[in-house]
Design an enzyme around this catalytic site. Structure first.
Site, PDB file in Angstrom:
ATOM      1  N   ASP A  50      -5.784   6.139   7.166  1.00 31.31           N
ATOM      2  CA  ASP A  50      -5.605   6.853   5.898  1.00 31.31           C
ATOM      3  C   ASP A  50      -4.125   7.123   5.619  1.00 31.31           C
ATOM      4  OD1 ASP A  50      -7.336   7.700   3.977  1.00 31.31           O
ATOM      5  OD2 ASP A  50      -7.659   9.693   4.803  1.00 31.31           O
ATOM      6  N   GLN A  89     -12.914  12.447   5.550  1.00 25.36           N
ATOM      7  CA  GLN A  89     -13.001  12.534   4.092  1.00 25.36           C
ATOM      8  C   GLN A  89     -12.504  13.897   3.608  1.00 25.36           C
ATOM      9  OE1 GLN A  89     -13.937   9.938   2.084  1.00 25.36           O
ATOM     10  NE2 GLN A  89     -13.527  11.194   0.291  1.00 25.36           N
ATOM     11  N   LYS A 136     -17.731   3.228   1.591  1.00 24.47           N
ATOM     12  CA  LYS A 136     -16.908   2.729   2.707  1.00 24.47           C
ATOM     13  C   LYS A 136     -17.809   2.099   3.768  1.00 24.47           C
ATOM     14  CE  LYS A 136     -13.380   6.129   1.722  1.00 24.47           C
ATOM     15  NZ  LYS A 136     -13.063   7.546   1.758  1.00 24.47           N
TER      16      LYS A 136
END
Ligand code: GUN
Length: 293
Positions: free
Chosen positions: A118, A95, A51
């Site tokens: 997200d 994450q 990322k």
């Protein structure tokens, strides 16, 4: 059989990102993404690294916050509060999975929904359920849907069976595909570990999505002739003949099913390529929104 590769479709998303990025830059805005990694899980570290590299490639502002495995819940909440207040940051991604002592839901609730690129905050999941496109949809499901759209696969009226009910993939993809937008209007069934006679159910699928995290779980007995198969699984299995002693495989036994499919995504090189592309697209959209463009 048509192979639905992620790379060219991800490239199309990046091309759109770049156009949008230039427009933002011309107006004096630089999109910024913060990724928070807690602990030392090697797969999570690899994802976070990809990322960060992609942000750099696109010229985006990127911040990586690495916290130790034993980080207390309160410390993580402080970090999120700092990122919520930081004007240079438009997108925040924590994450997952987090180490076992941490409450993931409590962390996600702390993220400003306008920065939740997200798409996991209840506000964004609620908007997804309400067909309100002003929210953010989770990246992997959006990537799957984009692959179907770009490959010209008719989703309207299609029987879609999703194997796996995680919030990150299965449940969210079900909402997207039963929604009224492009790549939606499907008749969706979500199967999971308690589903009876799974193979009979999946054999009804025009589009079968495997998102269970079990290597090669889906075989020819699960697939109707001419079905489209989307494999979300990324599983590392031991392979003494491979240079690293292991290799990546999907949830679908690709070699065993490919001749039955109209189209299928490979692993690696399929859905995995799309997740980061959709994350970048969401971050740029978050920046546009804040800039009022
Ligand atoms: N871990 C695996 N996939 C994802 C994802 O899409 N988002 C987050 N936050 N964690 C993940």
């Amino acid at each position: 059989m048509k192979l639905i590769e992620g790379k060219p479709i991800a490239e199309a998303v990046y091309a759109e990102c770049l156009t949008s990025f230039e427009e933002l830059r011309a107006a004096g805005h630089l999109p910024g993404l913060a990724v928070v990694l807690v602990g030392d899980d090697p797969a999570s570290r690899a994802y976070v690294g990809s990322k960060e590299r992609k942000c750099q490639e696109l010229g985006m502002h990127s911040v990586k916050i690495e916290l130790p495995e034993d980080t207390p819940q309160d410390r993580l909440h402080e970090v999120i509060a700092g990122l919520n207040a930081d004007d240079a940051i438009h997108g925040i991604l924590v994450q997952l999975p987090l180490p076992g002592h941490l409450d993931e839901d409590a962390v996600i609730l702390r993220i400003d929904p306008a920065k939740d690129v997200d798409g996991l905050h209840p506000v964004n999941l609620g908007k997804l359920a309400m067909d309100d496109s002003t929210g953010f949809a989770p990246c992997t499901p959006s990537g799957c849907q984009r692959m179907l759209i770009e490959s010209g696969i008719e989703t309207s009226g299609a029987n879609v069976v999703i194997v796996g009910r995680s919030l990150l993939v299965g449940k969210s993809l079900a909402l997207l595909m039963m929604g009224k937008g492009e790549g939606g209007n499907s008749t969706v069934t979500v199967a999971h570990s308690q589903t009876k006679d799974l193979a009979a159910l999946t054999r009804e699928a025009d589009i079968l999505v495997a998102a269970i995290g079990i290597p090669h779980f889906i075989g020819p007995e699960h697939i109707k002739d001419g079905a489209v198969v989307i494999d979300v699984g990324i599983n590392r299995i031991e392979d003494t003949s491979a240079p690293k002693g292991s290799r990546l495989v999907g949830d679908v036994d690709f070699e065993a099913v490919k001749c039955k499919c109209e189209a299928i995504t490979p692993v690696p090189g399929g859905v995995g390529r799309m997740t980061i592309a959709m994350l970048m697209a969401n971050t740029i959209r978050a920046c546009r929104h804040r800039a009022g463009i």
